[in-house]
Design an enzyme around this catalytic site. Structure first.
Site, PDB file in Angstrom:
ATOM      1  N   HIS A 244       0.794  -1.228   0.000  1.00 51.06           N
ATOM      2  CA  HIS A 244       0.000   0.000   0.000  1.00 51.06           C
ATOM      3  C   HIS A 244       0.834   1.290   0.000  1.00 51.06           C
ATOM      4  CE1 HIS A 244      -3.483  -2.517   1.113  1.00 51.06           C
ATOM      5  NE2 HIS A 244      -2.764  -3.006   2.098  1.00 51.06           N
TER       6      HIS A 244
HETATM    7  O1  RIB Z   1      -5.229  -0.165   4.686  1.00 53.74           O
HETATM    8  C1  RIB Z   1      -3.835  -0.149   4.492  1.00 53.74           C
HETATM    9  C2  RIB Z   1      -3.215   0.972   5.274  1.00 53.74           C
HETATM   10  O2  RIB Z   1      -3.465   0.787   6.664  1.00 53.74           O
HETATM   11  C3  RIB Z   1      -1.687   1.015   5.140  1.00 53.74           C
HETATM   12  O3  RIB Z   1      -1.244   2.328   5.296  1.00 53.74           O
HETATM   13  C4  RIB Z   1      -1.234   0.189   6.301  1.00 53.74           C
HETATM   14  O4  RIB Z   1       0.089   0.515   6.720  1.00 53.74           O
HETATM   15  C5  RIB Z   1      -2.224   0.596   7.348  1.00 53.74           C
HETATM   16  O5  RIB Z   1      -1.771   1.826   7.915  1.00 53.74           O
END
Ligand code: RIB
Ligand code: CA
Length: 314
Positions: A244
């Protein structure tokens, strides 16, 4: 050589946050990392702050300041994600107690002071966790929102749905009120939702290329990914997990890797069923103000080629 882009990385490490930070640290001829600001999210604040310092130390960048931020959402109890990231938030590699100090100044004050002291429109906010620090700064100092160059955030989901509830992505769900305030702030926003982050999967082939760098940093990254991806592989049956947060930094470095659409995004802050949902008017069916560039697609191979090359510089 064009001037380096000044950025603040607001983060809740988290293995994917850590990889995003390392991508930025491997790109110091293009990015001027003014500081890391930690926020409660994946794990409590004490751990996200510790983890941010660990990552800087692994990369040998001990001169970048770390500021601890908000330890809970604006008006809700904290929800964490140890089930994804492990008890430390950085499970996988062998961890150590960092020597880098935490700055005395609160992260919110650092954000306010930096935006006021740096030239208007010169600082980019890169948010990798809940938007609590940013929203608190905007509330406390309304003058700074107009001084932000751009806010590039990992958060939300639309066609892809949610990951912490059927409707909501974790960063937004943790602090929906903060996300609502930021989305209405007027700051130029680029949003990296699950719709795009679920397209950058840590496949065996891609992880093998990072491992082949054969450096202490690449070893640390591979050990983090081996742990981090297990949850999503089990959940989605995919080859690898979604990386992500590095999409935020990759966008700064190579925006052409990404495609999206400027449209309206609003946050659900009332319904129990859909709390934290990012309602994206992708088809422009309303007259609501277009407040974000919502990214929907990415050249995933190009993204991993960039990431691998930059990690190789550390
Ligand atoms: O949903 C994914 C996000 O939530 C990413 O930033 C992960 O690190 C958590 O913070
Ligand atoms: Ca994160």
């Amino acid at each position: 050589m064009s001037e380096k882009r000044k950025i603040i990385i607001d983060t809740d490490p988290g293995q994917d946050d850590a990889v995003a930070i390392l991508l930025a640290l491997g790109s110091m001829d293009e990015l001027d990392v003014l500081g890391l600001t930690s926020v409660a999210g994946n794990v409590p604040l004490a751990l996200t702050t510790r983890n941010a310092r660990i990552v800087l130390e692994v990369a040998g960048k001990k001169d970048i300041p770390v500021y601890a931020g908000c330890d809970k959402p604006i008006s809700r109890q904290l929800v964490t994600a140890e089930h994804v990231h492990g008890a430390t938030g950085l499970d996988g590699p062998e961890l150590f107690e960092p020597t880098i100090p935490v700055q005395d100044k609160h992260a919110v004050d650092f954000i306010i002071d930096t935006l006021r002291s740096e030239p208007e429109g010169s600082v980019t906010l890169c948010t990798l966790g809940a938007l609590t620090n940013i929203a608190t700064a905007f509330s406390r100092a309304p003058d700074i929102a107009g001084r932000v160059k751009e806010l590039v955030m990992m958060g939300g989901g639309y066609f892809e749905g949610g990951n912490i509830t059927p409707a909501a992505e974790f960063n937004i769900y943790v602090d929906p009120e903060a996300a609502d305030l930021v989305m209405k702030s007027g700051v130029p926003i680029v949003m990296m939702p699950l719709d795009v982050t679920h397209k950058v999967l840590t496949t065996k082939e891609r992880v093998a290329k990072i491992a082949a760098l054969n450096t202490p940093v690449s070893k640390f990254v591979v050990e983090m990914l081996d742990f981090f991806e297990r949850f999503d592989i089990e959940k989605y049956g995919s080859d690898g997990g979604p990386l992500h947060d590095p999409t935020v930094i990759a966008y700064l470095l190579k925006p052409d890797l990404f495609t999206g659409r400027v449209c309206n995004v609003e946050i659900e802050v009332n319904s129990e069923l859909t709390l934290g949902m990012t309602v994206v008017d992708w088809w422009h069916v309303t007259q609501r103000a277009h407040n974000a560039l919502v990214i929907g697609d990415v050249d995933a191979d190009g993204f991993f080629a960039l990431l691998t090359e930059r990690i190789g510089r550390l």
